[in-house]
Design a protein around this motif. Structure first.
Motif, PDB file in Angstrom:
ATOM      1  N   VAL A  45       1.232  -4.481 -12.363  1.00 32.64           N
ATOM      2  CA  VAL A  45       1.567  -2.797 -12.422  1.00 32.64           C
ATOM      3  C   VAL A  45       2.887  -2.767 -13.096  1.00 32.64           C
ATOM      4  CG1 VAL A  45       2.068  -1.019 -10.694  1.00 32.64           C
ATOM      5  CG2 VAL A  45       0.282  -2.562 -10.013  1.00 32.64           C
ATOM      6  N   VAL A  46       2.687  -1.879 -14.116  1.00 32.18           N
ATOM      7  CA  VAL A  46       3.839  -1.503 -15.077  1.00 32.18           C
ATOM      8  C   VAL A  46       4.242  -0.068 -14.870  1.00 32.18           C
ATOM      9  CG1 VAL A  46       3.155  -3.228 -16.790  1.00 32.18           C
ATOM     10  CG2 VAL A  46       2.131  -0.808 -16.938  1.00 32.18           C
ATOM     11  N   ALA A  48      -8.929   0.125 -10.389  1.00 32.23           N
ATOM     12  CA  ALA A  48      -8.792  -0.346 -11.741  1.00 32.23           C
ATOM     13  C   ALA A  48      -9.234  -1.533 -12.139  1.00 32.23           C
ATOM     14  CB  ALA A  48      -7.266  -0.038 -12.163  1.00 32.23           C
ATOM     15  N   VAL A  49      -8.806  -2.641 -11.410  1.00 34.73           N
ATOM     16  CA  VAL A  49      -8.909  -4.151 -11.298  1.00 34.73           C
ATOM     17  C   VAL A  49     -10.415  -4.100 -11.113  1.00 34.73           C
ATOM     18  CG1 VAL A  49      -8.763  -6.322 -10.512  1.00 34.73           C
ATOM     19  CG2 VAL A  49      -6.694  -5.019 -11.096  1.00 34.73           C
ATOM     20  N   GLU A  50     -11.118  -3.702 -10.022  1.00 34.12           N
ATOM     21  CA  GLU A  50     -12.704  -3.708  -9.647  1.00 34.12           C
ATOM     22  C   GLU A  50     -13.387  -3.351 -10.951  1.00 34.12           C
ATOM     23  OE1 GLU A  50     -13.059  -2.431  -5.643  1.00 34.12           O
ATOM     24  OE2 GLU A  50     -11.880  -4.055  -4.913  1.00 34.12           O
ATOM     25  N   LEU A  51     -13.016  -2.077 -11.333  1.00 39.92           N
ATOM     26  CA  LEU A  51     -13.886  -1.638 -12.409  1.00 39.92           C
ATOM     27  C   LEU A  51     -14.029  -2.291 -13.756  1.00 39.92           C
ATOM     28  CD1 LEU A  51     -15.867   0.525 -13.121  1.00 39.92           C
ATOM     29  CD2 LEU A  51     -14.094   2.005 -14.025  1.00 39.92           C
ATOM     30  N   ALA A  64      -2.010   4.477 -11.179  1.00 42.81           N
ATOM     31  CA  ALA A  64      -1.211   3.041 -11.264  1.00 42.81           C
ATOM     32  C   ALA A  64      -1.697   2.521 -12.904  1.00 42.81           C
ATOM     33  CB  ALA A  64      -1.825   2.067 -10.521  1.00 42.81           C
ATOM     34  N   LYS A  65      -0.990   2.199 -13.604  1.00 42.17           N
ATOM     35  CA  LYS A  65      -1.151   1.739 -15.223  1.00 42.17           C
ATOM     36  C   LYS A  65      -0.843   0.294 -14.752  1.00 42.17           C
ATOM     37  CE  LYS A  65       0.588   3.396 -18.904  1.00 42.17           C
ATOM     38  NZ  LYS A  65       1.460   3.930 -20.155  1.00 42.17           N
ATOM     39  N   LEU A  66      -1.904  -0.721 -15.271  1.00 38.81           N
ATOM     40  CA  LEU A  66      -1.616  -1.965 -15.283  1.00 38.81           C
ATOM     41  C   LEU A  66      -1.809  -2.829 -16.435  1.00 38.81           C
ATOM     42  CD1 LEU A  66      -3.342  -0.841 -12.494  1.00 38.81           C
ATOM     43  CD2 LEU A  66      -3.668  -3.207 -12.271  1.00 38.81           C
ATOM     44  N   LYS A  67      -1.277  -3.694 -16.782  1.00 42.76           N
ATOM     45  CA  LYS A  67      -1.801  -4.859 -17.630  1.00 42.76           C
ATOM     46  C   LYS A  67      -2.528  -5.913 -17.113  1.00 42.76           C
ATOM     47  CE  LYS A  67       2.304  -4.101 -20.829  1.00 42.76           C
ATOM     48  NZ  LYS A  67       3.383  -4.837 -21.423  1.00 42.76           N
ATOM     49  N   VAL A 110      -4.849  -0.678 -18.457  1.00 48.15           N
ATOM     50  CA  VAL A 110      -5.787   0.382 -17.787  1.00 48.15           C
ATOM     51  C   VAL A 110      -5.127   1.101 -17.122  1.00 48.15           C
ATOM     52  CG1 VAL A 110      -7.829  -1.082 -18.131  1.00 48.15           C
ATOM     53  CG2 VAL A 110      -6.499  -1.340 -16.012  1.00 48.15           C
ATOM     54  N   ILE A 111      -5.561   2.385 -16.607  1.00 50.77           N
ATOM     55  CA  ILE A 111      -5.095   3.116 -15.464  1.00 50.77           C
ATOM     56  C   ILE A 111      -6.011   3.638 -14.550  1.00 50.77           C
ATOM     57  CG2 ILE A 111      -4.047   5.508 -15.053  1.00 50.77           C
ATOM     58  CD1 ILE A 111      -3.216   5.488 -18.046  1.00 50.77           C
TER      59      ILE A 111
END
Length: 71
Positions: A42-43, A26-29, A59-62, A11-12
């Motif tokens: 965070v990648v 990103a995490v909350e949504l 921020a792009k996250l896995k 997700v971004i």
């Protein structure tokens, strides 16, 4: 101990304030739409620049969550 399987998605998040805020958003949504989030990594981080000024932080996250598929 029960066995579990976790799925990983990317997700971004974006923010006009900071990379940390972009990652948090990103995490909350994502958490509003998926159950049992486990880990976020965070990648990648980048900036949107307009006319020489920072417009947004990205921020792009896995993100991993417990997989509940039936097979």
């Amino acid at each position: 101990m029960p066995q579990s399987v976790y799925k990983v998605i990317e997700v971004i998040g974006t923010s006009t304030k900071s990379w940390e805020d972009a990652a948090r958003m990103a995490v909350e949504l994502t958490g509003e739409h998926l159950r049992e989030l486990r880990v976020a990594e965070v990648v990648e981080q980048d900036l949107v620049i307009t006319d020489g000024k920072v417009e947004a932080y990205r921020a792009k996250l896995k993100v991993s969550f417990k997989y509940e598929g039936h097979g």
